[in-house]
Write an enzyme that holds these catalytic residues in place. Structure first.
Site, PDB file in Angstrom:
ATOM      1  CE  LYS A 113      -1.797   1.585   3.865  1.00 25.24           C
ATOM      2  NZ  LYS A 113      -1.456   3.126   4.397  1.00 25.24           N
ATOM      3  CG  ASN A 114       2.667   2.621   3.529  1.00 26.83           C
ATOM      4  OD1 ASN A 114       1.384   2.880   3.299  1.00 26.83           O
ATOM      5  ND2 ASN A 114       3.029   2.468   4.938  1.00 26.83           N
ATOM      6  NE  ARG A 125       1.200  12.422   6.923  1.00 26.10           N
ATOM      7  CZ  ARG A 125       1.676  13.856   7.302  1.00 26.10           C
ATOM      8  NH1 ARG A 125       0.934  14.472   7.704  1.00 26.10           N
ATOM      9  NH2 ARG A 125       2.977  13.918   7.309  1.00 26.10           N
ATOM     10  CB  CYS A 142      -4.072   6.625  11.324  1.00 25.06           C
ATOM     11  SG  CYS A 142      -4.547   4.989  10.484  1.00 25.06           S
ATOM     12  NE  ARG A 191       0.896  10.361  10.164  1.00 17.48           N
ATOM     13  CZ  ARG A 191       0.534   9.272   9.193  1.00 17.48           C
ATOM     14  NH1 ARG A 191      -0.984   8.754   9.605  1.00 17.48           N
ATOM     15  NH2 ARG A 191       1.062   8.538   8.293  1.00 17.48           N
ATOM     16  N   PRO A 192       2.325  16.690  10.942  1.00 16.81           N
ATOM     17  CG  PRO A 192       4.099  18.050  11.926  1.00 16.81           C
ATOM     18  CD  PRO A 192       3.087  16.899  12.003  1.00 16.81           C
ATOM     19  CG  ASP A 227       7.140  20.477   9.770  1.00 11.73           C
ATOM     20  OD1 ASP A 227       6.595  19.579   9.572  1.00 11.73           O
ATOM     21  OD2 ASP A 227       8.341  20.663  10.383  1.00 11.73           O
ATOM     22  CG  ASP A 247       3.354   1.315   9.399  1.00 13.37           C
ATOM     23  OD1 ASP A 247       3.017   2.347  10.217  1.00 13.37           O
ATOM     24  OD2 ASP A 247       3.400   1.577   8.163  1.00 13.37           O
ATOM     25  NE  ARG A 264      -7.101   4.287   5.981  1.00 10.86           N
ATOM     26  CZ  ARG A 264      -5.995   5.095   6.683  1.00 10.86           C
ATOM     27  NH1 ARG A 264      -6.297   5.189   7.980  1.00 10.86           N
ATOM     28  NH2 ARG A 264      -5.021   5.225   6.247  1.00 10.86           N
TER      29      ARG A 264
HETATM   30  C1  UD1 Z   1       4.700   6.663   6.134  1.00 10.84           C
HETATM   31  C2  UD1 Z   1       3.606   5.495   6.157  1.00 10.84           C
HETATM   32  C3  UD1 Z   1       3.137   5.228   7.420  1.00 10.84           C
HETATM   33  C4  UD1 Z   1       4.456   4.935   8.304  1.00 10.84           C
HETATM   34  C5  UD1 Z   1       5.386   6.113   8.341  1.00 10.84           C
HETATM   35  C6  UD1 Z   1       6.568   5.859   9.135  1.00 10.84           C
HETATM   36  C7  UD1 Z   1       2.643   5.843   3.954  1.00 10.84           C
HETATM   37  C8  UD1 Z   1       1.429   6.149   3.057  1.00 10.84           C
HETATM   38  N1  UD1 Z   1       2.525   5.847   5.138  1.00 10.84           N
HETATM   39  O1  UD1 Z   1       3.995   7.970   6.537  1.00 10.84           O
HETATM   40  O2  UD1 Z   1       2.714   3.860   7.132  1.00 10.84           O
HETATM   41  O3  UD1 Z   1       3.840   4.875   9.523  1.00 10.84           O
HETATM   42  O4  UD1 Z   1       5.814   6.499   7.082  1.00 10.84           O
HETATM   43  O5  UD1 Z   1       7.247   4.826   8.769  1.00 10.84           O
HETATM   44  O6  UD1 Z   1       3.796   5.667   3.115  1.00 10.84           O
HETATM   45  N2  UD1 Z   1       6.651  14.654  10.179  1.00 10.84           N
HETATM   46  C9  UD1 Z   1       6.740  16.045  10.594  1.00 10.84           C
HETATM   47  N3  UD1 Z   1       6.835  16.825   9.459  1.00 10.84           N
HETATM   48  C10 UD1 Z   1       6.669  16.525   8.352  1.00 10.84           C
HETATM   49  C11 UD1 Z   1       6.497  15.176   7.768  1.00 10.84           C
HETATM   50  C12 UD1 Z   1       6.512  14.239   8.961  1.00 10.84           C
HETATM   51  O7  UD1 Z   1       6.984  16.392  11.763  1.00 10.84           O
HETATM   52  O8  UD1 Z   1       6.545  17.395   7.463  1.00 10.84           O
HETATM   53  C13 UD1 Z   1       6.677  13.680  11.548  1.00 10.84           C
HETATM   54  C14 UD1 Z   1       5.325  12.860  11.528  1.00 10.84           C
HETATM   55  O9  UD1 Z   1       4.446  13.795  12.373  1.00 10.84           O
HETATM   56  C15 UD1 Z   1       5.720  11.866  12.176  1.00 10.84           C
HETATM   57  C16 UD1 Z   1       7.229  11.440  11.544  1.00 10.84           C
HETATM   58  O10 UD1 Z   1       7.499  12.743  11.044  1.00 10.84           O
HETATM   59  O11 UD1 Z   1       5.941  12.000  13.499  1.00 10.84           O
HETATM   60  C17 UD1 Z   1       7.262  10.432  10.418  1.00 10.84           C
HETATM   61  O12 UD1 Z   1       6.451  10.772   9.657  1.00 10.84           O
HETATM   62  P1  UD1 Z   1       6.834  10.232   7.828  1.00 10.84           P
HETATM   63  O13 UD1 Z   1       7.868   9.325   7.908  1.00 10.84           O
HETATM   64  O14 UD1 Z   1       6.469  11.386   7.251  1.00 10.84           O
HETATM   65  O15 UD1 Z   1       5.483   9.382   7.715  1.00 10.84           O
HETATM   66  P2  UD1 Z   1       4.302   9.304   6.503  1.00 10.84           P
HETATM   67  O16 UD1 Z   1       4.997   9.612   5.348  1.00 10.84           O
HETATM   68  O17 UD1 Z   1       3.175  10.176   7.039  1.00 10.84           O
END
Ligand code: UD1
Length: 420
Positions: A22-23, A97, A121, A126-127, A129, A309, A401
């Site tokens: 999925k990811n 997301r 979820c 989950r910002p 930035d 995960d 999902r």
């Molecule tokens: C992806 C996966 C999710 C997995 C996660 C971590 C997909 C669709 N989802 O989510 O299943 O749990 O990787 O392996 O691939 N963060 C910030 N600012 C940002 C982006 C992220 O602070 O701009 C923080 C997030 O809040 C979180 C951490 O970084 O605490 C990890 O997030 P990220 O690696 O970006 O996960 P996703 O890509 O959302």
């Protein structure tokens, strides 16, 4: 609303096959927007999140149709001649997301994008930035207001971008945007998850020039245009890990097919530490669960650390292990929504901040519980497999999902599960 009803303590046997990731599918579907021509992506799991992403692509002007061929899963052909960069008009963006992953390709192709803050979820703030800082470094002007983000540029220009945290989504969005930028982009402290490598392989198949994916330094030389391509996504490593825990919860031996064992290393290492025997083949693993599972501690970390995960599914296993385990969640701040539900099933489990302490018990008992998020929901299904009597799990739309036909697939290896 549907529920799962599971009668526990059945021994499992046979083999089960893992679907496409999925990811990986979500960013690769977003990346098809980078090319004007047709791409056909194979092995896509036919999940609600994928349907939502397809609806977003259609809303942006892409033509999406099903394709024949490919070993398993869904084949999708996407053609993106003309695109509308206003994602804020699309209905499904609040639901996943990963909808934010269309921002990079749209900015690169259309020089602008308007998009609402993404959903997903309820596991943390989950910002986005880091995505926005990267777009800014590539030359985009960013404005926010009324729940929307707008990014505009005359042209994207390669830059050196250091990510404060190796975010998976930010690395993906920036790789996609930089692929059509002028000059070279370097992403430092990039995420190194297998899904990043899969996306880079797809972009390179389309004519992109990305090197270093799978390391923390990714170099992207921008190209003028990319061509649509045929591509098959990698298998889902989290689905594979979930089935491995299912075998362990029931002291069973099963074979898990369609896996890339190298992607499962952090999970396999931890499971071996608990006494589970795992044999690795080329594209399958055999899981032979020991009579007694020993407690083990885990700390979730970016790849190749233990995946966040798998934190909830592994916690379920620890509820019936012998001894005390300490689980530390470092990636998401609120990924413990399954804990109160596991406690209803007799687990001795407590959370304090980002740490969970589990004292293994001899047996769990079936109860009425609710899934509040995807992986937490999977953890409840796993707990039900080891429980005495019947467990009723509501909120299973969260589980659907991320796991395709989980009930049907688990039934084939001996799980007593029905969807009502
Ligand atoms: C992806 C996966 C999710 C997995 C996660 C971590 C997909 C669709 N989802 O989510 O299943 O749990 O990787 O392996 O691939 N963060 C910030 N600012 C940002 C982006 C992220 O602070 O701009 C923080 C997030 O809040 C979180 C951490 O970084 O605490 C990890 O997030 P990220 O690696 O970006 O996960 P996703 O890509 O959302």
């Amino acid at each position: 609303m549907s529920k799962f009803v599971i009668v526990g303590q059945n021994s499992l046997e046979g083999s089960i096959s893992v679907d496409g990731s999925k990811n990986s599918s979500l960013p690769i579907l977003a990346a098809t927007l980078l090319a004007q021509g047709c791409s056909t992506i194979y092995g896509i799991p036919s999940l609600a999140d994928i349907q939502n992403m397809c609806n977003i692509l259609k809303c942006l002007g892409a033509e999406v149709s099903t394709a024949k061929g490919g070993a398993s899963g869904l084949g999708l052909t996407i053609s993106c001649k003309k695109l509308n960069p206003d994602v804020s008009q699309c209905e499904n963006t609040g639901l996943i997301r990963a909808s934010f992953l269309v921002a990079g390709p749209l900015l690169a192709r259309c020089k602008k994008v308007k998009i609402s803050m993404p959903g997903g979820c309820p596991i943390g703030l989950r910002p986005v930035d880091l995505h926005l800082k990267g777009f800014h470094a590539l030359g985009a002007k960013i404005s926010t207001g009324h729940g929307f983000i707008e990014a505009k540029c005359k042209n994207l220009t390669g830059a050196v971008i250091y990510l404060d945290f190796p975010s998976v989504g930010a690395t993906e969005n920036l790789m996609m945007a930089a692929s059509l930028a002028t000059g070279q982009t370097i992403i430092e402290n990039a995420a190194i998850e297998p899904e990043i490598v899969d996306l880079a392989n797809f972009i390179n198949a389309m004519g992109g020039q990305i090197t270093g994916a799978g390391t923390d330094l990714i170099k992207i030389s921008g190209v003028k245009e990319l061509d649509g391509q045929g591509y098959t996504v990698i298998p889902d490593r989290i689905e594979a890990g979930t089935y491995a825990v299912a075998a362990a919860m029931t002291n069973s031996k099963i074979q898990i097919n369609n896996v890339i064992p190298g992607h499962l290393k952090p999970m396999i290492a931890k499971m071996r530490e608990t006494g589970i025997e795992i044999t690795e083949g080329d594209s399958q693993i055999t899981v032979n669960a020991a009579d007694k599972i020993k407690a083990a501690d885990i700390k979730t970390l970016p790849y190749p650390g233990f995946p966040t995960d798998m934190q909830a599914p592994f916690s379920s296993l620890m509820t019936v292990a012998s001894g005390t385990s300490i689980i530390v969640e470092t990636i998401f701040e609120n990924r413990f929504l399954h804990i109160s539900e596991l406690a209803k099933m007799g687990a001795n489990i407590k959370a304090e901040g980002r740490t969970v302490v589990i004292e293994g018990v001899k047996s769990l008992t079936g109860a009425k519980v609710r899934a509040y998020d995807l992986r937490g929901g999977a953890a409840l299904v796993l707990a039900a497999l080891a429980s005495e009597g019947e467990t009723e799990i509501s909120g299973i739309e969260h589980i659907d999902r991320g796991y395709l036909k989980l009930d049907e697939k688990l039934s084939t290896i001996g799980v007593n599960i029905i969807r009502v």
